[in-house]
Design a protein around this motif. Sequence first.
Motif, PDB file in Angstrom:
ATOM      1  N   VAL A 186       0.814  -1.221   0.000  1.00  0.00           N
ATOM      2  CA  VAL A 186       0.000   0.000   0.000  1.00  0.00           C
ATOM      3  C   VAL A 186       0.845   1.269   0.000  1.00  0.00           C
ATOM      4  O   VAL A 186       0.278   2.372   0.006  1.00  0.00           O
ATOM      5  CB  VAL A 186      -0.951   0.023   1.222  1.00  0.00           C
ATOM      6  CG1 VAL A 186      -1.874  -1.183   1.215  1.00  0.00           C
ATOM      7  CG2 VAL A 186      -0.176   0.094   2.534  1.00  0.00           C
ATOM      8  N   ARG A 187       2.153   1.125  -0.009  1.00  0.00           N
ATOM      9  CA  ARG A 187       2.975   2.335   0.027  1.00  0.00           C
ATOM     10  C   ARG A 187       2.728   3.150  -1.245  1.00  0.00           C
ATOM     11  O   ARG A 187       2.608   2.618  -2.346  1.00  0.00           O
ATOM     12  CB  ARG A 187       4.451   1.988   0.143  1.00  0.00           C
ATOM     13  CG  ARG A 187       5.017   1.249  -1.038  1.00  0.00           C
ATOM     14  CD  ARG A 187       6.523   1.045  -0.877  1.00  0.00           C
ATOM     15  NE  ARG A 187       7.088   0.391  -2.048  1.00  0.00           N
ATOM     16  CZ  ARG A 187       8.387   0.215  -2.232  1.00  0.00           C
ATOM     17  NH1 ARG A 187       9.245   0.640  -1.319  1.00  0.00           N
ATOM     18  NH2 ARG A 187       8.821  -0.383  -3.331  1.00  0.00           N
ATOM     19  N   GLY A 188       2.606   4.411  -1.059  1.00  0.00           N
ATOM     20  CA  GLY A 188       2.337   5.288  -2.201  1.00  0.00           C
ATOM     21  C   GLY A 188       0.864   5.483  -2.491  1.00  0.00           C
ATOM     22  O   GLY A 188       0.495   6.387  -3.245  1.00  0.00           O
ATOM     23  N   LEU A 189      -0.014   4.636  -1.904  1.00  0.00           N
ATOM     24  CA  LEU A 189      -1.447   4.784  -2.134  1.00  0.00           C
ATOM     25  C   LEU A 189      -1.997   5.919  -1.276  1.00  0.00           C
ATOM     26  O   LEU A 189      -1.552   6.153  -0.158  1.00  0.00           O
ATOM     27  CB  LEU A 189      -2.190   3.494  -1.797  1.00  0.00           C
ATOM     28  CG  LEU A 189      -1.909   2.274  -2.684  1.00  0.00           C
ATOM     29  CD1 LEU A 189      -2.762   1.094  -2.234  1.00  0.00           C
ATOM     30  CD2 LEU A 189      -2.195   2.594  -4.152  1.00  0.00           C
ATOM     31  N   THR A 190      -2.980   6.628  -1.816  1.00  0.00           N
ATOM     32  CA  THR A 190      -3.640   7.719  -1.083  1.00  0.00           C
ATOM     33  C   THR A 190      -5.059   7.290  -0.722  1.00  0.00           C
ATOM     34  O   THR A 190      -5.812   6.822  -1.579  1.00  0.00           O
ATOM     35  CB  THR A 190      -3.689   9.000  -1.936  1.00  0.00           C
ATOM     36  OG1 THR A 190      -2.354   9.375  -2.295  1.00  0.00           O
ATOM     37  CG2 THR A 190      -4.338  10.132  -1.156  1.00  0.00           C
ATOM     38  N   LYS A 243      -5.867  -1.466   5.236  1.00  0.00           N
ATOM     39  CA  LYS A 243      -4.603  -2.084   5.651  1.00  0.00           C
ATOM     40  C   LYS A 243      -4.835  -3.247   6.616  1.00  0.00           C
ATOM     41  O   LYS A 243      -4.249  -4.330   6.461  1.00  0.00           O
ATOM     42  CB  LYS A 243      -3.705  -1.035   6.314  1.00  0.00           C
ATOM     43  CG  LYS A 243      -3.207   0.050   5.372  1.00  0.00           C
ATOM     44  CD  LYS A 243      -2.406   1.106   6.145  1.00  0.00           C
ATOM     45  CE  LYS A 243      -1.985   2.253   5.264  1.00  0.00           C
ATOM     46  NZ  LYS A 243      -1.251   3.306   6.031  1.00  0.00           N
ATOM     47  N   ALA A 244      -5.685  -3.037   7.612  1.00  0.00           N
ATOM     48  CA  ALA A 244      -5.933  -4.097   8.588  1.00  0.00           C
ATOM     49  C   ALA A 244      -6.643  -5.282   7.946  1.00  0.00           C
ATOM     50  O   ALA A 244      -6.337  -6.441   8.248  1.00  0.00           O
ATOM     51  CB  ALA A 244      -6.765  -3.553   9.753  1.00  0.00           C
ATOM     52  N   GLY A 245      -7.578  -5.016   7.033  1.00  0.00           N
ATOM     53  CA  GLY A 245      -8.283  -6.101   6.350  1.00  0.00           C
ATOM     54  C   GLY A 245      -7.347  -6.966   5.524  1.00  0.00           C
ATOM     55  O   GLY A 245      -7.406  -8.204   5.580  1.00  0.00           O
ATOM     56  N   LEU A 246      -6.471  -6.325   4.763  1.00  0.00           N
ATOM     57  CA  LEU A 246      -5.503  -7.075   3.966  1.00  0.00           C
ATOM     58  C   LEU A 246      -4.549  -7.875   4.847  1.00  0.00           C
ATOM     59  O   LEU A 246      -4.217  -9.036   4.541  1.00  0.00           O
ATOM     60  CB  LEU A 246      -4.701  -6.109   3.080  1.00  0.00           C
ATOM     61  CG  LEU A 246      -5.449  -5.482   1.899  1.00  0.00           C
ATOM     62  CD1 LEU A 246      -4.578  -4.416   1.235  1.00  0.00           C
ATOM     63  CD2 LEU A 246      -5.843  -6.555   0.884  1.00  0.00           C
ATOM     64  N   MET A 247      -4.125  -7.276   5.954  1.00  0.00           N
ATOM     65  CA  MET A 247      -3.198  -7.968   6.837  1.00  0.00           C
ATOM     66  C   MET A 247      -3.839  -9.219   7.450  1.00  0.00           C
ATOM     67  O   MET A 247      -3.214 -10.278   7.540  1.00  0.00           O
ATOM     68  CB  MET A 247      -2.730  -7.033   7.948  1.00  0.00           C
ATOM     69  CG  MET A 247      -1.600  -7.619   8.791  1.00  0.00           C
ATOM     70  SD  MET A 247      -1.375  -6.755  10.343  1.00  0.00           S
ATOM     71  CE  MET A 247      -2.817  -7.313  11.244  1.00  0.00           C
ATOM     72  N   LEU A 248      -5.101  -9.105   7.878  1.00  0.00           N
ATOM     73  CA  LEU A 248      -5.780 -10.254   8.482  1.00  0.00           C
ATOM     74  C   LEU A 248      -5.975 -11.385   7.477  1.00  0.00           C
ATOM     75  O   LEU A 248      -5.833 -12.560   7.821  1.00  0.00           O
ATOM     76  CB  LEU A 248      -7.131  -9.809   9.050  1.00  0.00           C
ATOM     77  CG  LEU A 248      -7.064  -8.950  10.316  1.00  0.00           C
ATOM     78  CD1 LEU A 248      -8.458  -8.462  10.694  1.00  0.00           C
ATOM     79  CD2 LEU A 248      -6.449  -9.729  11.471  1.00  0.00           C
TER      80      LEU A 248
END
Length: 527
Positions: free
Chosen positions: A461-465, A476-481
């Motif tokens: 997700v770096r660079g995403l706004t 971010k939390a959803g993708l991580m889980l």
Amino acid sequence: MKAKLFLKNTVILTVGSIILRLIGVAFGAYLSRQIGAEGMGLYQLVFSVYNFASTLATSGIYLSVTRLVAEGIGRGSYADANDAMRKCMIYGVIVSTVAASALYGFSVPIGTKLLDDPRTVLSLRILACALPFMAFSSSLRGYFFAIRNVVKSTSSQILEQLIRMAVVSVGLTILLPKGMTWACAAIALGSVGGEALAFLYTLVLYLRDRRKRNFTPKRQKETTRRVLAITIPVALSSYLRSALVTIENILIPRGFKKYGATGQSALAQYGMMEAMVMPILTFPSAFLTSFSSLLVPELAEAAAVGNRRQINRLASRVMQLTLFFSLPITAAFIAFGEDLGLAVYQSAEAGAMLRVLAPLVPMLYLDTVADAMLKGLDEQVSSLRYSIIDSAISVVLIYLLIPIYGVNGYIAVMFISTFVNAALSINCLVRVTEIPFSLGDWVIKPIIAVTASSIGVLYLVRGLTFSSHAMAVVVKAGLMLLCYFGLLLLTRAVTFREIRDFRRILHPKDQKSQIAPAPHRQASHSL
């Protein structure tokens, strides 16, 4: 059928707990915008004394009702359960009346001398009126937990919070211009209104349920003895524990003052830590809190009939589940804490503190479930003893460290006290049960999975706004889980077979044979 009922109640309680936590966080965010960090500190100071008074009014009642009613139902005797319920409510009337009278009568010296802030006196007097309603509600909610009808208990708590928020919103609109004394009074009025109306609602539900039961009322001296045997040791221990916690809450802002902060700044720091950061830190435990509450009657029934196998297997699975659950929460707070603080409170400082305190999460959550299981196994006195030890250590460390190190001293106290309490509770649980522990599957593999997931998501997700900080946290939390759960399955830290089999351990009659671990998954380590 019983396993299905347990899982159904778990879902209901989880949803209800999440709703309550969301209401609580939203309410906290609303209050922080209305009264500021100083007001949050003053509010937290008032409620630290109120929490002690509520402990005096209710301690031991909920557990006594849940245990004795569950045991009566387990023996097939609703008459015994009804007798226990009646005597617990009588006990609640007596102790809550004494507590309310004491809080009202001593509100002036408590506010001016103990809390060192005369603005708290009016709120303390108002809050005294809520204690009898709280004691009655504690008995009624314990009853519905014992009979596995958690919808009624959960709905009453949600109703209480909604009424509280409505009253506070109206009260602040009228009273906030008069100053902080009246703002805190508005919050106190919300608590009284919520407790009173929730009690009336739960009472109606209880009377309707009772009319459906066919039983011959009876009174036994043995029931009185058992009620007192549970409530009095728990109450006395809780009183000491709550008194120590209240002393902690009083010493913290005083310690900040000694460190060099002004009175306003000290209250602001205290309010941020206790009323803003800690609710977020414990918010994800909604599922575990719900699950733990249901474990008390389940384990009480299993212990009553001597079913050690079910107790051991349930304890093992729950501890494993707690570790699997708490590790990604810890990682999320560390990786996305700043976004979360800004999303909820518009405070980068709160977000930074979330990141610092995130490593507490596994121990906090393990302590929660261990404490619940100990209560179900008639080890509630041991659990309270450990809490008292924890609080005594905290009081000493707060007194010594915060005046010298300020916020860093507070953080050190949090880590030391949390570790001590959790270690003692887990050790006691291991002593009274037989929990097989696999270091690789329970700890090493989940840590590797959560580390890889966090780093991977931050890279992706770096660079995403994002349109907002809240959206950034959700994505971010959803993708991580998702990545974390996939890696758990890939490394066989958990299998689909274990997920399917978990429901069977809730009731031994639901299975024909014991679920043994696969040969390659034998316990490799003992606690």
